[in-house]
Design an enzyme around this catalytic site. Sequence first.
Site, short mmCIF file in Angstrom:
data_model
loop_
_atom_site.label_atom_id
_atom_site.label_comp_id
_atom_site.label_asym_id
_atom_site.label_seq_id
_atom_site.Cartn_x
_atom_site.Cartn_y
_atom_site.Cartn_z
CG ASP A 1 -1.92 1.04 1.32
OD1 ASP A 1 -2.83 0.99 0.49
OD2 ASP A 1 -1.84 1.93 2.20
CD GLU B 1 -2.15 2.61 -3.59
OE1 GLU B 1 -3.24 3.13 -3.82
OE2 GLU B 1 -1.63 2.64 -2.44
C1 GLC Z 1 -4.25 3.07 -0.59
C2 GLC Z 1 -5.48 2.20 -0.54
C3 GLC Z 1 -6.63 3.04 -0.09
C4 GLC Z 1 -6.33 3.57 1.30
C5 GLC Z 1 -4.99 4.31 1.31
C6 GLC Z 1 -4.51 4.55 2.71
O1 GLC Z 1 -4.35 4.09 -1.51
O2 GLC Z 1 -5.70 1.59 -1.78
O3 GLC Z 1 -7.84 2.36 -0.10
O4 GLC Z 1 -7.33 4.44 1.71
O5 GLC Z 1 -3.99 3.57 0.68
O6 GLC Z 1 -4.05 3.36 3.29
#
Ligand code: GLC
Length: 516
Positions: A203, A261
């Site tokens: 994440d 991500e």
């Molecule tokens: C990422 C996740 C999202 C979350 C954020 C904070 O972007 O995909 O859903 O709110 O991280 O952890």
Amino acid sequence: MRQEAWWQDAVFYQVYVRSFADSDGDGVGDLEGIHSRLGYLELLGVDALWLTPFYRSPMADHGYDIADPRDVDPMFGTLGDFDVLLTEAHKRGIKVTVDVVPNHTSNQHAWFKSAMAAAPGSPERDRYIFRDGVGPTGEDPPNNWVSAFGGPAWTRVPDGQWYLHLFAPQQPDLNWANPEVAADLERTLRFWLERGVDGFRIDVAHGMAKPPGLPDMDPRADALGPSHYYDPRWDNDGVHEIHQMIRKVLDEFPDAMAVGEIWVTDEERLSRYLRPDELHLAFNFRLVLTHFDADAMRTAIERSLTVPAKVGAPATWTLGNHDVWRQVSRYGGGETGVRRARAMALVELALPGTVYLYNGEELGLANVELAPADMADPRAKTSGAEFGRDVSRVPLPWEGDLPPFGFSRNPRTWLPMPAEWAGLTVEKQIEDADSTLSLYRQAIELRKTHPAFGGDELEWYGAPAGCFAFRRRGGGLVCALNTSASPIALPPGEVLLSSSPLVDGKLPADSAAWLI
Ligand code: GLC
């Protein structure tokens, strides 16, 4: 030389755990629910799952605020349920990857609780980013950073200090300059790897490292996405050391992988995360950010392919996830939106590399309009209902004619399910050869078994305005997309699959076809 690994051309399926299947009737999906639907995932033909966080959490951000990353939240089940799910998925040849959230914890994590109880300057506070404020009494935050959910990225505590949270105030950012933080992530990685997981989705993998002195951002920078303006919140060079640490751990476990991500679109910056001692894969959000237009999509695909070309990693493709609008709605909604989303599914599944599907896209689901009172996303609360991500997180319709459509035995699902989904249930679509589910099943099956899908390089044909056609150089598969308003002649070849029926041998508007 590229590694031959299980994930390099895999189809991953993102399970948004809250919304997939509820086994215990609390209206929220859980691990046993996923276990009970493994047969469906096998039929769909996906190679691997990505499970969103199911760890102990007060759920301020639906599990992305973690209080204990090495335990299952009772809402989702037990560690025993996780082990069963993993074993059963593996028996069916499905790999399981799980989320890790290294940028922040919950404010209910034991570390943050002890930081709040400790004094400024204490080792407890040093695991997070506490600072004194500015102004005569420290009444202004330490810098001008804003949270990705809207509002200031700092919250003041009773003794006057402020702590940083790039997301909700219940998600304090960790201090990655403190070695205890890295040691704890390593423990978490090993904990799940030793249980047998096949990898991780990391994440906010462009977060974590913060620049010395925490300089102000350019206030014109976007909240979360990539920006042309100076934005020291994300993508600091120090982040790469963290990915190297993660990779060292993964390398001890044969075949384990990680995808990051990373909301960075600059190809050169993005490719740094994919150096041989860092991540195996990086999400590529270009297709999510591109409207339904053949020229724009072609550019997005070509630019996306330059990233793996620089570092020898597989490309990745994704059209949706739990943070963005469903593609049916992005492409205009209604029947047109569904036609276009089906067309883009064929484009995506024709491309070389790794594909990430988001649960429900195989059913052609659109966003669900929710009353502001039904919205549960923290971003809707701070930035306004139009930024709420609940619209793409509504539980999946499995069977029957009325909500909750077999998702749960409880009619009060955590987000309300629309009665109009009666025609879109898995049960209705599975036997219907023309359904979106059948299209996905056929496409995934062909992608897996047909030799035409070989090779990493694309060759582009000349095509009429509003259309494109590419050929996989190795295997020879041709994919044609028509985003124009009228039918077009297809390139020569035998049609393997089309997203809508051909009209007099032509590819209709808002459609794609595969040929060999
Ligand atoms: C990422 C996740 C999202 C979350 C954020 C904070 O972007 O995909 O859903 O709110 O991280 O952890």
